[in-house]
Design a protein around this motif. Structure first.
Motif, PDB file in Angstrom:
ATOM      1  N   ARG A  38     -44.734  66.310  46.812  1.00  8.72           N
ATOM      2  CA  ARG A  38     -46.127  66.178  46.423  1.00  8.72           C
ATOM      3  C   ARG A  38     -46.829  67.511  46.587  1.00  8.72           C
ATOM      4  O   ARG A  38     -46.437  68.347  47.390  1.00  8.72           O
ATOM      5  N   GLN A  39     -47.862  67.681  45.809  1.00  7.64           N
ATOM      6  CA  GLN A  39     -48.620  68.915  45.840  1.00  7.64           C
ATOM      7  C   GLN A  39     -50.095  68.601  45.652  1.00  7.64           C
ATOM      8  O   GLN A  39     -50.491  68.048  44.626  1.00  7.64           O
ATOM      9  N   ALA A  40     -50.869  68.950  46.646  1.00  7.82           N
ATOM     10  CA  ALA A  40     -52.310  68.802  46.589  1.00  7.82           C
ATOM     11  C   ALA A  40     -52.929  70.098  46.093  1.00  7.82           C
ATOM     12  O   ALA A  40     -52.332  71.172  46.222  1.00  7.82           O
ATOM     13  N   PRO A  41     -54.132  70.036  45.535  1.00  8.13           N
ATOM     14  CA  PRO A  41     -54.775  71.255  45.041  1.00  8.13           C
ATOM     15  C   PRO A  41     -54.866  72.328  46.119  1.00  8.13           C
ATOM     16  O   PRO A  41     -55.277  72.058  47.247  1.00  8.13           O
ATOM     17  N   GLY A  42     -54.470  73.533  45.763  1.00 12.89           N
ATOM     18  CA  GLY A  42     -54.542  74.647  46.691  1.00 12.89           C
ATOM     19  C   GLY A  42     -53.451  74.690  47.734  1.00 12.89           C
ATOM     20  O   GLY A  42     -53.476  75.576  48.596  1.00 12.89           O
ATOM     21  N   LYS A  43     -52.508  73.766  47.682  1.00  8.70           N
ATOM     22  CA  LYS A  43     -51.435  73.726  48.661  1.00  8.70           C
ATOM     23  C   LYS A  43     -50.084  73.827  47.980  1.00  8.70           C
ATOM     24  O   LYS A  43     -49.947  73.575  46.787  1.00  8.70           O
ATOM     25  N   GLU A  44     -49.088  74.199  48.761  1.00  6.98           N
ATOM     26  CA  GLU A  44     -47.740  74.313  48.237  1.00  6.98           C
ATOM     27  C   GLU A  44     -47.093  72.941  48.105  1.00  6.98           C
ATOM     28  O   GLU A  44     -47.483  71.979  48.768  1.00  6.98           O
ATOM     29  N   ARG A  45     -46.105  72.883  47.254  1.00  6.83           N
ATOM     30  CA  ARG A  45     -45.368  71.654  47.056  1.00  6.83           C
ATOM     31  C   ARG A  45     -44.557  71.323  48.308  1.00  6.83           C
ATOM     32  O   ARG A  45     -43.866  72.177  48.863  1.00  6.83           O
ATOM     33  N   LEU A  46     -44.635  70.075  48.733  1.00  7.99           N
ATOM     34  CA  LEU A  46     -44.054  69.642  49.997  1.00  7.99           C
ATOM     35  C   LEU A  46     -43.082  68.497  49.771  1.00  7.99           C
ATOM     36  O   LEU A  46     -43.383  67.547  49.034  1.00  7.99           O
ATOM     37  N   LEU A  47     -41.934  68.575  50.419  1.00 10.45           N
ATOM     38  CA  LEU A  47     -40.979  67.471  50.364  1.00 10.45           C
ATOM     39  C   LEU A  47     -41.544  66.279  51.125  1.00 10.45           C
ATOM     40  O   LEU A  47     -41.879  66.388  52.305  1.00 10.45           O
ATOM     41  N   VAL A  48     -41.628  65.151  50.457  1.00  3.34           N
ATOM     42  CA  VAL A  48     -42.109  63.920  51.062  1.00  3.34           C
ATOM     43  C   VAL A  48     -40.953  63.087  51.581  1.00  3.34           C
ATOM     44  O   VAL A  48     -40.982  62.588  52.708  1.00  3.34           O
TER      45      VAL A  48
END
Length: 124
Positions: A38-48
Motif C-alpha cells: 500500500r502507498q499513502a500520499p507522500g509516503k513510500e510503498r509499504l509491504l502489507v
C-alpha cells in the motif's frame, strides 16, 4: 507474462471491513510469491502482507497483524486481503504484486508484476 487486477477497494469508516481481491493471469500463479503493498500520499510503498505459493506461510506488517488476513486460491488464480477493524491510517492505494520464488520479499523493487492499484479510504 503475468497480469494482475485488483478490486474491492472503496470507502469505509473506522471499524469497517473490506476484502480486496487480486486476479492473476498466467500459468505461474501457483509458484509465485504474492503480496499486497500500500502507498499513502507522500509516503513510500509499504509491504502489507505476503503469502507463499502454498498459502501456508504468511507475513504481515505489524500494524495490520491481527486485523488483516492474506490468502490465496491457486485454483482461481486469486489472492485476497481481508481487512477488518479498518483504521484511518489504512487509507492508501493497495497494490497486488507477485514474483517467482520461495521466500518473503519485502521491497517493491523485488517484485516483477504489479496491478494498477485500488483505493481504500477509511474515515474516522
Amino acid at each position: 507474462q503475468v497480469q494482475l487486477v485488483e478490486s474491492g477497494g472503496g470507502l469505509g469508516q473506522a471499524g469497517d471491513s473490506l476484502r480486496l481481491s487480486c486476479v492473476a493471469s498466467g500459468r505461474s500463479f501457483s509458484v509465485s510469491i504474492m503480496a499486497w503493498f500500500r502507498q499513502a500520499p507522500g509516503k513510500e510503498r509499504l509491504l502489507v502482507a505476503a503469502v507463499d505459493r502454498s498459502g501456508t506461510s504468511t507475513y504481515y506488517q505489524p500494524s495490520v497483524k491481527g486485523r488483516f488476513t492474506i490468502s490465496r486460491d491457486n485454483g482461481m488464480n486469486t489472492m485476497y486481503l481481508q481487512m477488518n477493524s479498518l483504521k484511518p491510517e489504512d487509507t492508501a492505494v493497495y497494490y497486488c504484486a507477485s514474483r517467482p520464488g520461495t521466500q518473503t520479499y519485502y521491497a517493491p523493487s523485488e517484485y516483477n508484476y504489479w496491478g494498477k492499484g485500488t483505493q481504500v479510504t477509511v474515515s474516522s
